[in-house]
Scaffold this active site. Structure first.
Site, PDB file in Angstrom:
ATOM      1  N   ASN A   9       0.968  -1.014   0.015  1.00 36.87           N
ATOM      2  CA  ASN A   9      -0.085   0.125  -0.041  1.00 36.87           C
ATOM      3  C   ASN A   9       1.030   1.251  -0.021  1.00 36.87           C
ATOM      4  OD1 ASN A   9      -1.794   1.994   0.451  1.00 36.87           O
ATOM      5  ND2 ASN A   9      -2.101   1.339   2.912  1.00 36.87           N
ATOM      6  N   TRP A  10       0.956   1.997  -1.081  1.00 42.72           N
ATOM      7  CA  TRP A  10       1.919   3.014  -1.509  1.00 42.72           C
ATOM      8  C   TRP A  10       1.417   4.080  -0.884  1.00 42.72           C
ATOM      9  CZ3 TRP A  10       4.125   2.220  -6.843  1.00 42.72           C
ATOM     10  CH2 TRP A  10       4.773   1.197  -7.074  1.00 42.72           C
ATOM     11  N   LYS A  11       0.284   4.144  -0.199  1.00 37.07           N
ATOM     12  CA  LYS A  11      -0.530   5.441   0.110  1.00 37.07           C
ATOM     13  C   LYS A  11      -0.232   6.645  -0.653  1.00 37.07           C
ATOM     14  CE  LYS A  11       0.087   3.535   4.770  1.00 37.07           C
ATOM     15  NZ  LYS A  11       0.104   3.542   6.334  1.00 37.07           N
ATOM     16  N   HIS A  95      -9.561   1.035   4.613  1.00 39.29           N
ATOM     17  CA  HIS A  95      -8.228   1.217   5.524  1.00 39.29           C
ATOM     18  C   HIS A  95      -8.571   2.056   6.661  1.00 39.29           C
ATOM     19  CE1 HIS A  95      -3.969   2.518   6.216  1.00 39.29           C
ATOM     20  NE2 HIS A  95      -3.689   1.231   5.443  1.00 39.29           N
ATOM     21  N   GLU A  97      -6.835   4.549   7.865  1.00 42.52           N
ATOM     22  CA  GLU A  97      -6.760   5.989   7.468  1.00 42.52           C
ATOM     23  C   GLU A  97      -8.046   6.696   6.780  1.00 42.52           C
ATOM     24  OE1 GLU A  97      -3.021   5.374   5.571  1.00 42.52           O
ATOM     25  OE2 GLU A  97      -2.054   4.783   7.516  1.00 42.52           O
ATOM     26  N   GLU A 167      -5.444  -4.843  10.471  1.00 42.12           N
ATOM     27  CA  GLU A 167      -4.683  -4.035  10.750  1.00 42.12           C
ATOM     28  C   GLU A 167      -4.787  -3.293  12.005  1.00 42.12           C
ATOM     29  OE1 GLU A 167      -2.470  -2.802   6.825  1.00 42.12           O
ATOM     30  OE2 GLU A 167      -4.169  -1.644   7.231  1.00 42.12           O
ATOM     31  N   GLY A 173       2.395   2.180  10.814  1.00 44.96           N
ATOM     32  CA  GLY A 173       3.126   3.130  10.428  1.00 44.96           C
ATOM     33  C   GLY A 173       3.829   3.919  11.828  1.00 44.96           C
ATOM     34  N   SER A 213       3.155  -2.140  10.240  1.00 40.94           N
ATOM     35  CA  SER A 213       4.902  -2.126  10.540  1.00 40.94           C
ATOM     36  C   SER A 213       5.578  -3.365  10.202  1.00 40.94           C
ATOM     37  CB  SER A 213       5.256  -1.641  11.906  1.00 40.94           C
ATOM     38  OG  SER A 213       4.629  -0.467  12.118  1.00 40.94           O
ATOM     39  N   GLY A 234       2.916  -1.193   4.421  1.00 43.10           N
ATOM     40  CA  GLY A 234       2.780   0.355   3.915  1.00 43.10           C
ATOM     41  C   GLY A 234       4.235   0.755   3.689  1.00 43.10           C
ATOM     42  N   GLY A 235       4.957   1.465   4.661  1.00 41.15           N
ATOM     43  CA  GLY A 235       6.288   1.817   4.739  1.00 41.15           C
ATOM     44  C   GLY A 235       7.223   1.044   3.827  1.00 41.15           C
TER      45      GLY A 235
HETATM   46  C1  PEP Z   1      -0.879  -0.068   5.749  1.00 37.55           C
HETATM   47  O1  PEP Z   1      -0.651   1.136   4.932  1.00 37.55           O
HETATM   48  O2  PEP Z   1      -1.678  -0.835   5.541  1.00 37.55           O
HETATM   49  C2  PEP Z   1       0.360  -0.442   6.937  1.00 37.55           C
HETATM   50  C3  PEP Z   1       0.267  -1.438   7.432  1.00 37.55           C
HETATM   51  O3  PEP Z   1       1.323   0.455   6.846  1.00 37.55           O
HETATM   52  P1  PEP Z   1       2.681   0.035   7.615  1.00 37.55           P
HETATM   53  O4  PEP Z   1       3.061  -1.053   6.844  1.00 37.55           O
HETATM   54  O5  PEP Z   1       3.557   1.344   7.031  1.00 37.55           O
HETATM   55  O6  PEP Z   1       2.343   0.105   8.969  1.00 37.55           O
END
Ligand code: PEP
Length: 251
Positions: A9-11, A95, A97, A167, A173, A213, A234-235
């Site tokens: 997930n590049w957000k 998500h 967010e 999640e 994050g 994470s 994500g990251g």
């Molecule tokens: C996500 O974007 O769904 C996520 C889990 O981010 P991260 O891996 O950065 O915690």
């Protein structure tokens, strides 16, 4: 046997050139991965160029959201047909967010899930509790509420195609990853919930990803748990080595 799905997930990150470079790099780096499903979900405006960059590869294309109406006066929104038109297979929905920053309700998410399924897209439906909810001991209730609210009017046949991403919001994050045991406990609960609502045959095939994470260093222990069927990343999905490290760690 459920195949692992590792999705990035590049957000709201990168730009056009960096998105295409990352996609091309992943295409090359992942070309020999045959036993794991891989997907990338770039920002909406880069979905098409990334799709062109990964064409012919084993990487699936996804979007980070979609609107439920078919077409018309919905300024700023994107339809399921538009996503299919540019080669999308997956769409992330609900998500945290979007639930917490953009105040999306489970009712709205449900409309999107149903629209995605009816169009033939695979929804990656995110559920997860806040830190305060975990500390209050209501994780299970929160997941059940989000699950039921987001999946109403989804048939058993359609449910088989849904991917659930657990999640925990406190892990997204933040660098604070759930322990493999914490993840497995919730995943096991989600699978039981699917059994309650749709029966064991459906529960056995639905993939439940963990997200929060995930990095190469912690992915393997989580992904080896019996009810964890992949990761939403994500990251660590923004760098080829970090994303491939997760994939190669469990290959
Ligand atoms: C996500 O974007 O769904 C996520 C889990 O981010 P991260 O891996 O950065 O915690």
């Amino acid at each position: 046997m459920r195949r692992l799905l590792i999705a990035g997930n590049w957000k709201m990150n990168l730009n056009l050139a960096k998105s295409v470079t990352l996609a091309e790099g992943l295409k090359e780096a992942a070309k020999n991965v045959t036993d794991i499903d891989i997907a990338v979900c770039p920002p909406a405006v880069y979905v098409q160029p990334v799709g062109i960059a990964i064409a012919g590869s084993n990487i699936g294309l996804g979007a980070q959201d979609v609107y439920f109406e078919k077409e018309g006066a919905f300024t700023g929104e994107i339809s399921t047909a538009m996503l299919l038109d540019i080669g999308c297979k997956y769409v992330i929905l609900g998500h945290s967010e979007r639930r917490h920053i953009l105040h999306e309700s489970s009712e709205l998410i449900n409309q999107k899930v149903v629209a995605a399924l009816n169009a033939g897209l695979t929804p990656i439906l995110c559920v997860g509790e806040l830190l305060s909810e975990r500390e209050a001991g209501v994780t299970d209730a929160v997941i059940r509420r989000q699950f039921d609210g987001s999946l109403s009017n989804v048939s058993a046949e359609q449910m088989k195609k849904v991917v659930i991403a657990y999640e925990p919001v406190w892990a997204i994050g933040t660098g604070k990853v759930a322990t493999p045991e914490q993840a497995e406990e919730v995943h096991d609960g989600i699978r039981s919930l699917i059994t309650e609502r749709y029966g064991k045959e459906v529960a056995d095939v639905v993939r439940i990803q963990y997200g929060g994470s995930v990095k190469a260093e912690n992915a393997k222990d989580i992904l080896l748990k019996p009810n964890v069927d992949g990761a939403l990343v994500g990251g660590a999905s923004l760098k080829i080595d970090a994303f491939m490290g997760i994939i190669n760690g469990v290959k």
